[in-house]
Scaffold this active site. Structure first.
Site, PDB file in Angstrom:
ATOM      1  N   SER A 141       0.878  -1.173   0.000  1.00 30.74           N
ATOM      2  CA  SER A 141       0.000   0.000   0.000  1.00 30.74           C
ATOM      3  C   SER A 141       0.914   1.221   0.000  1.00 30.74           C
ATOM      4  CB  SER A 141      -0.849  -0.018   1.277  1.00 30.74           C
ATOM      5  OG  SER A 141      -1.449   1.231   1.511  1.00 30.74           O
ATOM      6  N   TYR A 154      -2.258  -1.490  10.476  1.00 31.27           N
ATOM      7  CA  TYR A 154      -2.205  -1.640   9.009  1.00 31.27           C
ATOM      8  C   TYR A 154      -0.908  -1.037   8.463  1.00 31.27           C
ATOM      9  CZ  TYR A 154      -4.041  -1.371   4.165  1.00 31.27           C
ATOM     10  OH  TYR A 154      -4.243  -1.501   2.805  1.00 31.27           O
TER      11      TYR A 154
HETATM   12  P1  NAD Z   1     -11.482  -6.367   0.193  1.00 32.58           P
HETATM   13  O1  NAD Z   1     -11.946  -6.274   1.597  1.00 32.58           O
HETATM   14  O2  NAD Z   1     -12.415  -6.021  -0.905  1.00 32.58           O
HETATM   15  O3  NAD Z   1     -10.918  -7.838  -0.115  1.00 32.58           O
HETATM   16  C1  NAD Z   1     -10.059  -8.476   0.789  1.00 32.58           C
HETATM   17  C2  NAD Z   1     -10.216  -9.967   0.615  1.00 32.58           C
HETATM   18  O4  NAD Z   1      -9.319 -10.611   1.530  1.00 32.58           O
HETATM   19  C3  NAD Z   1     -11.643 -10.457   0.949  1.00 32.58           C
HETATM   20  O5  NAD Z   1     -12.106 -11.298  -0.085  1.00 32.58           O
HETATM   21  C4  NAD Z   1     -11.448 -11.203   2.264  1.00 32.58           C
HETATM   22  O6  NAD Z   1     -12.348 -12.305   2.431  1.00 32.58           O
HETATM   23  C5  NAD Z   1     -10.016 -11.679   2.133  1.00 32.58           C
HETATM   24  N1  NAD Z   1      -9.427 -11.995   3.439  1.00 32.58           N
HETATM   25  C6  NAD Z   1      -9.470 -11.281   4.586  1.00 32.58           C
HETATM   26  N2  NAD Z   1      -8.860 -11.949   5.583  1.00 32.58           N
HETATM   27  C7  NAD Z   1      -8.412 -13.104   5.045  1.00 32.58           C
HETATM   28  C8  NAD Z   1      -7.699 -14.209   5.555  1.00 32.58           C
HETATM   29  N3  NAD Z   1      -7.348 -14.275   6.854  1.00 32.58           N
HETATM   30  N4  NAD Z   1      -7.392 -15.229   4.711  1.00 32.58           N
HETATM   31  C9  NAD Z   1      -7.744 -15.174   3.412  1.00 32.58           C
HETATM   32  N5  NAD Z   1      -8.441 -14.161   2.866  1.00 32.58           N
HETATM   33  C10 NAD Z   1      -8.771 -13.143   3.688  1.00 32.58           C
HETATM   34  O7  NAD Z   1     -10.177  -5.471   0.149  1.00 32.58           O
HETATM   35  P2  NAD Z   1      -9.266  -4.952  -1.073  1.00 32.58           P
HETATM   36  O8  NAD Z   1      -9.375  -3.481  -1.066  1.00 32.58           O
HETATM   37  O9  NAD Z   1      -9.537  -5.707  -2.303  1.00 32.58           O
HETATM   38  O10 NAD Z   1      -7.839  -5.328  -0.475  1.00 32.58           O
HETATM   39  C11 NAD Z   1      -6.983  -6.285  -1.044  1.00 32.58           C
HETATM   40  C12 NAD Z   1      -5.564  -5.957  -0.639  1.00 32.58           C
HETATM   41  O11 NAD Z   1      -5.222  -4.681  -1.179  1.00 32.58           O
HETATM   42  C13 NAD Z   1      -5.353  -5.855   0.874  1.00 32.58           C
HETATM   43  O12 NAD Z   1      -4.104  -6.404   1.230  1.00 32.58           O
HETATM   44  C14 NAD Z   1      -5.361  -4.362   1.113  1.00 32.58           C
HETATM   45  O13 NAD Z   1      -4.650  -4.005   2.271  1.00 32.58           O
HETATM   46  C15 NAD Z   1      -4.684  -3.889  -0.142  1.00 32.58           C
HETATM   47  N6  NAD Z   1      -4.890  -2.479  -0.450  1.00 32.58           N
HETATM   48  C16 NAD Z   1      -6.139  -1.993  -0.662  1.00 32.58           C
HETATM   49  C17 NAD Z   1      -6.299  -0.655  -0.958  1.00 32.58           C
HETATM   50  C18 NAD Z   1      -7.646  -0.052  -1.208  1.00 32.58           C
HETATM   51  O14 NAD Z   1      -7.739   1.172  -1.252  1.00 32.58           O
HETATM   52  N7  NAD Z   1      -8.701  -0.829  -1.382  1.00 32.58           N
HETATM   53  C19 NAD Z   1      -5.190   0.200  -1.026  1.00 32.58           C
HETATM   54  C20 NAD Z   1      -3.934  -0.329  -0.805  1.00 32.58           C
HETATM   55  C21 NAD Z   1      -3.796  -1.684  -0.517  1.00 32.58           C
END
Ligand code: NAD
Length: 259
Positions: A141, A154
């Site tokens: 991130s 985080y």
């Molecule tokens: P999201 O909540 O839409 O999806 C996250 C997924 O991870 C879900 O399907 C959830 O079931 C799964 N998950 C959670 N805990 C888990 C576990 N213990 N084992 C297996 N699966 C698990 O979130 P997203 O925005 O798609 O995030 C995906 C990644 O991108 C994350 O690592 C997040 O930190 C990172 N990220 C997101 C953003 C953003 O703005 N959305 C920005 C930077 C980084």
């Protein structure tokens, strides 16, 4: 197709960013293991990939569960014979100032990101080393590189994933393994939609103000990064042909963070 016949594992691929990458990998010719907490979400994404002519394997995998990660990777190898690409993407968020944070909530966030990334890395490297190489990817991130208030576990975990990515780049090189970390800005997924009202409450401002003055304030154009932007970068990093690109953090954030 840029990933033809490559075998890929993506954790947290049942929705959001991981889902978009899984679908894009499928379109690029990879065989995709779609791992998530619930069978329904993993199956749904696998069905979408197969309906589009791709090849997918749904896996139920809690990335904090050592046995589940090892068994999931073993199943990929049993079905397809190896593993070329692994993306530690599963993630959760928790909004609270650090002085009020419980140890339980600290551990929950740190464990999904950092224990999860470690377990996926260890299981994947065993296969990649045996197969003569591969590509480790991490979903970091902008918070791997800078901090924001209310997100201490985080931010700490995402910084930790950057360190793990770099360590794997150093250890993996002699085995032909590259290791890189994707660092997105804000992307409208359930993870972000959930925190908009939470941040509004904590900061005492409106939800519109959270989007405008917190999330997108430092971007160059006031725009969210999209799941398609991240999927395109994830294909590029997985397909890159040499060790020249390893140990790197690549930021996709509409200029919020410039390295
Ligand atoms: P999201 O909540 O839409 O999806 C996250 C997924 O991870 C879900 O399907 C959830 O079931 C799964 N998950 C959670 N805990 C888990 C576990 N213990 N084992 C297996 N699966 C698990 O979130 P997203 O925005 O798609 O995030 C995906 C990644 O991108 C994350 O690592 C997040 O930190 C990172 N990220 C997101 C953003 C953003 O703005 N959305 C920005 C930077 C980084």
């Amino acid at each position: 197709m840029r990933l033809e016949n490559r075998i890929a594992l993506i954790t947290g691929a049942g929705r959001g960013i991981g889902r978009a990458i899984a679908e894009q990998y499928g379109r690029e010719g990879a065989r995709v293991a779609v791992a998530d907490l619930t069978p329904d979400s993993a199956q749904e994404v696998a069905d979408v990939i197969e309906a589009a002519g791709g090849c997918a394997l749904p896996l139920v995998m809690d990335v904090t569960d050592e046995r589940a990660v090892d068994d999931g990777v073993a199943e990929i190898v049993r079905q397809w014979g190896g593993l070329d690409i692994a993306l530690a993407n599963a993630g959760v968020q928790h909004i609270e100032p650090v002085h009020k944070l419980s140890l339980e909530n600290w551990r929950k966030v740190v464990s999904v990101h950092l224990d999860g990334a470690f377990l996926v890395t260890r299981a994947a490297l065993a296969q990649m080393y045996a197969g003569g190489g591969g590509s480790m990817l991490y979903m970091g991130s902008v918070h791997s590189l800078e901090a924001s208030p209310l997100k201490s576990p985080y931010v700490a975990a995402k910084h930790g994933m950057l360190g793990l990515c770099r360590a794997v780049a150093k250890e993996g090189a002699e085995h032909g393994v590259r290791s890189n970390i994707i660092c997105p800005g804000f992307v409208r997924t359930p993870l972000v939609d959930k925190q908009i009202p939470e941040q509004a409450r904590e900061l005492g401002i409106s939800e519109d103000a959270v989007i405008r003055d917190v999330m997108l304030k430092n971007t160059i154009d006031g725009a969210f990064t999209t799941v398609e932007d991240i999927a395109e970068l994830a294909v590029h990093l997985a397909a890159f042909p040499s060790l020249a690109l390893s140990g790197q953090s690549v930021v996709v954030s509409h200029g919020w963070h410039m390295q």
